[in-house]
Design an enzyme around this catalytic site. Structure first.
Site, mmCIF file in Angstrom:
data_model
loop_
_atom_site.group_PDB
_atom_site.id
_atom_site.type_symbol
_atom_site.label_atom_id
_atom_site.label_comp_id
_atom_site.label_asym_id
_atom_site.label_seq_id
_atom_site.Cartn_x
_atom_site.Cartn_y
_atom_site.Cartn_z
ATOM 1 N N LYS A 72 1.015 -1.106 -0.040
ATOM 2 C CA LYS A 72 -0.025 -0.173 0.119
ATOM 3 C C LYS A 72 0.825 1.340 -0.057
ATOM 4 O O LYS A 72 2.118 1.374 0.157
ATOM 5 C CB LYS A 72 -1.112 -0.141 1.316
ATOM 6 C CG LYS A 72 -0.226 0.075 2.494
ATOM 7 C CD LYS A 72 -0.847 -0.413 3.751
ATOM 8 C CE LYS A 72 -0.074 -0.158 4.888
ATOM 9 N NZ LYS A 72 -0.871 -0.698 6.208
ATOM 10 N N ARG A 170 -10.898 -0.166 14.302
ATOM 11 C CA ARG A 170 -10.749 0.643 13.164
ATOM 12 C C ARG A 170 -11.674 0.383 12.078
ATOM 13 O O ARG A 170 -12.769 0.811 11.896
ATOM 14 C CB ARG A 170 -9.329 0.397 12.650
ATOM 15 C CG ARG A 170 -9.021 1.528 11.580
ATOM 16 C CD ARG A 170 -7.221 1.330 11.252
ATOM 17 N NE ARG A 170 -6.903 0.046 10.876
ATOM 18 C CZ ARG A 170 -5.968 -0.235 10.655
ATOM 19 N NH1 ARG A 170 -4.804 0.664 10.620
ATOM 20 N NH2 ARG A 170 -5.386 -1.483 10.220
ATOM 21 N N TYR A 297 16.572 29.774 6.596
ATOM 22 C CA TYR A 297 15.703 30.799 7.270
ATOM 23 C C TYR A 297 15.818 30.890 8.426
ATOM 24 O O TYR A 297 16.135 30.184 9.188
ATOM 25 C CB TYR A 297 14.185 30.273 6.857
ATOM 26 C CG TYR A 297 13.830 30.132 5.466
ATOM 27 C CD1 TYR A 297 13.789 31.317 4.700
ATOM 28 C CD2 TYR A 297 13.743 28.900 4.801
ATOM 29 C CE1 TYR A 297 13.375 31.341 3.350
ATOM 30 C CE2 TYR A 297 13.532 28.970 3.261
ATOM 31 C CZ TYR A 297 13.265 30.050 2.707
ATOM 32 O OH TYR A 297 12.996 30.063 1.159
HETATM 33 C C1 LIG Z 1 -0.206 -1.917 6.492
HETATM 34 C C2 LIG Z 1 -0.880 -3.137 6.846
HETATM 35 C C3 LIG Z 1 -0.029 -4.238 6.994
HETATM 36 C C4 LIG Z 1 1.361 -4.423 7.006
HETATM 37 O O1 LIG Z 1 1.843 -3.706 7.972
HETATM 38 P P1 LIG Z 1 3.273 -3.842 8.149
HETATM 39 O O2 LIG Z 1 3.326 -3.210 9.524
HETATM 40 O O3 LIG Z 1 3.969 -2.861 7.258
HETATM 41 O O4 LIG Z 1 3.774 -5.190 7.892
HETATM 42 C C5 LIG Z 1 -0.970 -5.594 7.253
HETATM 43 N N1 LIG Z 1 -2.286 -5.410 7.429
HETATM 44 C C6 LIG Z 1 -3.027 -4.399 7.279
HETATM 45 C C7 LIG Z 1 -4.634 -4.372 7.333
HETATM 46 C C8 LIG Z 1 -2.384 -3.307 7.035
HETATM 47 O O5 LIG Z 1 -3.015 -2.029 6.714
#
Ligand SMILES: *Cc1c(COP(=O)(O)O)cnc(C)c1O
Length: 402
Positions: A72, A170, A297
């Site tokens: 993702k 969630r 800055y």
């Molecule tokens: C992002 C995510 C993962 C993977 O998490 P990591 O900590 O990057 O391994 C797994 N399951 C869900 C539902 C996620 O949103």
């Protein structure tokens, strides 16, 4: 790896996915002669061999269970299509998971054929469109009647995963209400339950309770003969901490990309992870300040004595944490130099010291796979989590395969 040995194989625009050059097949053998990059735009490097190494490590850790690789948020910074192309050929990778519909669609547009789980929301029309593209939705509401219609239109049952909320609060059907929903869905001819999933809070004591809620739910349903597909729960965190949560499939993201999500995992000897990403740029300017002269800055940096500074073309708009100026260092020709003054939108200022040791055009590394410059090291020095560091990399930066 020394920078001089690096071969630039491809520049892959991460968001213009339709035009993304194929990374697959662009191995060192088949690529056009290595082009030496001379652009002053910063870039993200993608180390395919390290990615493959991490998948092998995870596979060993989970005793050959299938891996649903989470890619993702633009493939944790590497480009969602780049990541997918590198992972698709690996037999250990049973599928890919993303959270946003546009990323799932981008994978199909790019010709990715392995299962893609969409772990994010869709409206009814989007759901139908996604299913038509062979994207597997994660569901947790009573969408049965809609799935009946979609399945009838395709004359094929809809494959899906059901998300159960065992305490993260969630998304997901609350675990106490999950059994009726799963029964209702699984009982439909239009539905093919391929998986049931949950997410840990990563609070070690509560994780145990969550897993218990999940397994007793699944056990009950399976006892009644329901086909649940693969049960999965383990993200990167659980790979280190909870072998009892590996279940039928694991679902890591950060570990696939070779980054330890917690510093304490680095020396645990559980997984040998190698970062698959680097952020680099070239020095664009070198100058000497006299005592009392300033940089940045608000005159954030004032020279106490004559000092050489280098300017790099990376700023917070590229994804660099603003706190990088509070202790992070970049590597130039093997030496580490502190980022000083403040991080502006497009620039970083680096203190070189009393002698002019760098030149315009030298390559500077913010982070890569070298000890001391790993994303975990750079992130810690910026007080940024490795998730912020990688996922906030501007998608418009060029991605290059090495
Ligand atoms: C992002 C995510 C993962 C993977 O998490 P990591 O900590 O990057 O391994 C797994 N399951 C869900 C539902 C996620 O949103």
């Amino acid at each position: 790896m020394s920078t001089s040995r690096r071969a630039f194989l491809a520049t892959v625009p991460a968001v213009t996915l339709a035009g993304a050059a194929s990374l697959a097949g662009q191995t060192k053998e088949t690529a056009a002669p290595a082009v030496r990059n001379s652009s002053f735009d910063p870039w993200v490097e993608f180390h395919g061999a390290n990615l493959r190494h991490n998948v092998e490590e995870i596979r060993r850790r989970v005793s050959g269970r299938p891996i649903l690789a989470v890619i993702k948020n633009n493939g944790y910074g590497l480009g969602v299509v780049n990541a997918a192309r590198a992972l698709e050929p690996l037999p250990a990778v049973a599928g890919l998971a993303v959270v946003k519909l546009h990323e799932a669609m981008a994978l199909r547009d790019a010709g990715i054929r392995i299962p893609v789980l969409l772990m994010g929301p869709t409206d009814d029309r989007e759901l139908e469109g996604a299913i038509r593209r062979d994207i597997t939705p994660m569901v947790y509401t009573p969408v049965g009647p809609l799935l009946d219609r979609i399945a009838a239109g395709r004359q094929q049952a809809v494959a899906l995963h059901v998300c159960v909320d065992t305490g993260i609060g969630r998304v997901g059907v609350p675990y106490r209400q999950a059994a009726p929903l799963i029964r209702e869905l699984a009982g439909r001819k239009s539905v093919n339950v391929r998986g049931v999933m949950m997410t840990f809070t990563e609070d070690p004591d509560f994780d145990r309770e969550q897993l218990q809620r999940f397994t007793s739910l699944c056990d009950g349903l399976q006892h009644d003969g329901l086909e649940l597909g693969r049960r999965h729960a383990a993200s990167s965190f659980a790979l280190f901490q909870r072998p009892d949560a590996f279940l039928d499939m694991v679902r890591p993201g950060m570990a696939v990309f070779g980054v330890y999500s917690e510093q304490e995992f680095r020396n645990a000897g559980v997984l040998d992870l190698r970062p698959a990403m680097a952020l680099r740029a070239r020095v664009i300017y070198v100058k000497q300040l006299q005592a009392g002269e300033s940089a940045g800055y608000n005159r954030a940096y004032v020279a106490k004595a004559p000092v050489w500074l280098a300017t790099l073309p990376v700023g917070h708009a590229d994804g660099l944490p603003r706190d990088a100026a509070k202790g992070a260092r970049v590597r130039i020709k093997g030496a580490l130099y502190p980022i000083v003054a403040s991080v502006s939108a497009s620039h970083t200022i680096v203190e070189i010291g009393a002698e002019r040791r760098v030149e315009v055009g030298d390559v500077a590394t913010y982070f890569d796979w070298t000890d001391g410059s790993r994303p975990e090291d750079f992130g810690a020095a910026c007080k940024a989590s490795v998730y912020d560091l990688t996922m906030h990399l501007n998608p418009l930066l060029p991605r290059r395969a090495v």
